[in-house]
Scaffold this motif. Structure first.
Motif, short mmCIF file in Angstrom:
data_model
loop_
_atom_site.label_atom_id
_atom_site.label_comp_id
_atom_site.label_asym_id
_atom_site.label_seq_id
_atom_site.Cartn_x
_atom_site.Cartn_y
_atom_site.Cartn_z
N PHE A 18 0.74 -1.34 0.01
CA PHE A 18 0.12 0.01 -0.01
C PHE A 18 0.86 1.36 0.04
CE2 PHE A 18 -2.84 3.19 1.76
CZ PHE A 18 -3.99 2.81 1.04
N TRP A 25 0.75 5.04 1.13
CA TRP A 25 -0.30 5.70 1.89
C TRP A 25 0.08 7.07 1.84
CZ3 TRP A 25 2.24 8.64 5.86
CH2 TRP A 25 3.59 8.31 6.48
N ALA A 57 -3.71 1.11 -3.02
CA ALA A 57 -3.03 -0.49 -3.12
C ALA A 57 -2.23 -0.48 -4.48
CB ALA A 57 -4.00 -1.51 -2.92
#
Length: 265
Positions: free
Chosen positions: A250, A252, A263
């Protein structure tokens, strides 16, 4: 500097302070007495540091992408999360596996300790599993004698060099992902330059077309998605299981492009 070791030391020190205060010092102080500063700070920080240490060690750990070796999948400046239990539960600091959970699969994006300098964390894509025969010849990847399927996509704009690079969709196992492969040239030859000595070097055969390697037991063959701008297993060898940190999954944050959050494969 080993941040996991620093956190571990802080947990031990603040934990000792908390225990001393909770079970002994607090009972000896007058009810209206103020806690000493070292007790106040140490005991109050202990639960916070403990939670951070446990989350970072056993659940997910943040990393920042420092180079372009995984472009176009990951860009410089991407802040990513790495699943720490996907490939087994490991003791922090010494990285020893204590519980088997899963194992790396072809196509996974994996963070690992760089074999030539384990104090550094690297990120590449898993290409070869233990026992695989990996061939990267004339800039085409084959696994166990079967050429990995690719299909051309629109060219990728390299903003640093202000050039367009051929982009392809490659399928490894069940994962389709994008790679960059430059046309063969003196700047981007098919043969592998400046190969370092590494364990199981005898498993690899280098020639003018590239390299063919047999992946030893307990090891993995890693490659960057930016194939001509990645120093990976083609140059420094195999990644042993004990060097595995976790599976990246992922993005972020990215200060330069908030649309990159999410993702990835």
């Amino acid at each position: 500097m080993n941040f996991a070791l620093i956190l571990f030391v802080l947990v031990i020190v603040t934990g000792i302070i908390w225990c001393l205060d909770h079970f002994w010092l607090k009972k000896r102080r007058p009810a209206d007495a103020r806690d000493p500063w070292w007790v106040e700070y140490g005991a109050s920080f202990f639960p916070v540091i403990l939670v951070v240490f446990c989350l970072r060690s056993f659940v997910a750990e943040p990393f920042k992408i420092p180079s372009g070796s995984m472009i176009p999948t990951l860009h410089v400046g991407d802040f990513i999360l790495v699943n720490k239990y996907a490939y087994g539960v490991r003791l922090p600091v010494i990285n020893k596996k204590i519980i088997e959970v899963g194992s790396p699969q072809r196509g996974d994006v994996m963070v690992f300790r760089y074999p030539e300098n384990p104090s550094l964390d690297y990120i590449k894509r898993v290409v070869g599993l233990p026992g695989d025969r990996i061939a990267y010849l004339n800039k085409r990847l084959s696994i166990n004698g079967v050429e990995v399927p690719v299909r051309p996509l629109d060219d990728f704009l390299d903003k640093d060099r202000l050039t367009y690079v051929p982009r392809y969709a490659e399928t490894l196992g069940n994962v389709e992902h994008q790679i960059l492969v430059e046309p063969e040239s003196p700047e981007a030859p098919a043969f592998i330059r400046q190969v370092a000595p590494f364990p199981f070097r005898e498993n690899c055969l280098y020639n003018a077309e590239g390299v063919v390697c047999e992946v030893p037991a307990g090891h993995y063959f890693m490659m960057g998605d930016n194939r001509d701008n990645s120093r990976d297993s083609r140059f420094w060898g195999f990644v042993p299981d004990e060097n595995i940190v976790g599976r990246a999954f992922f993005i972020w944050f990215n200060f330069n492009d908030l649309q990159r959050i999410g993702a990835f494969h």
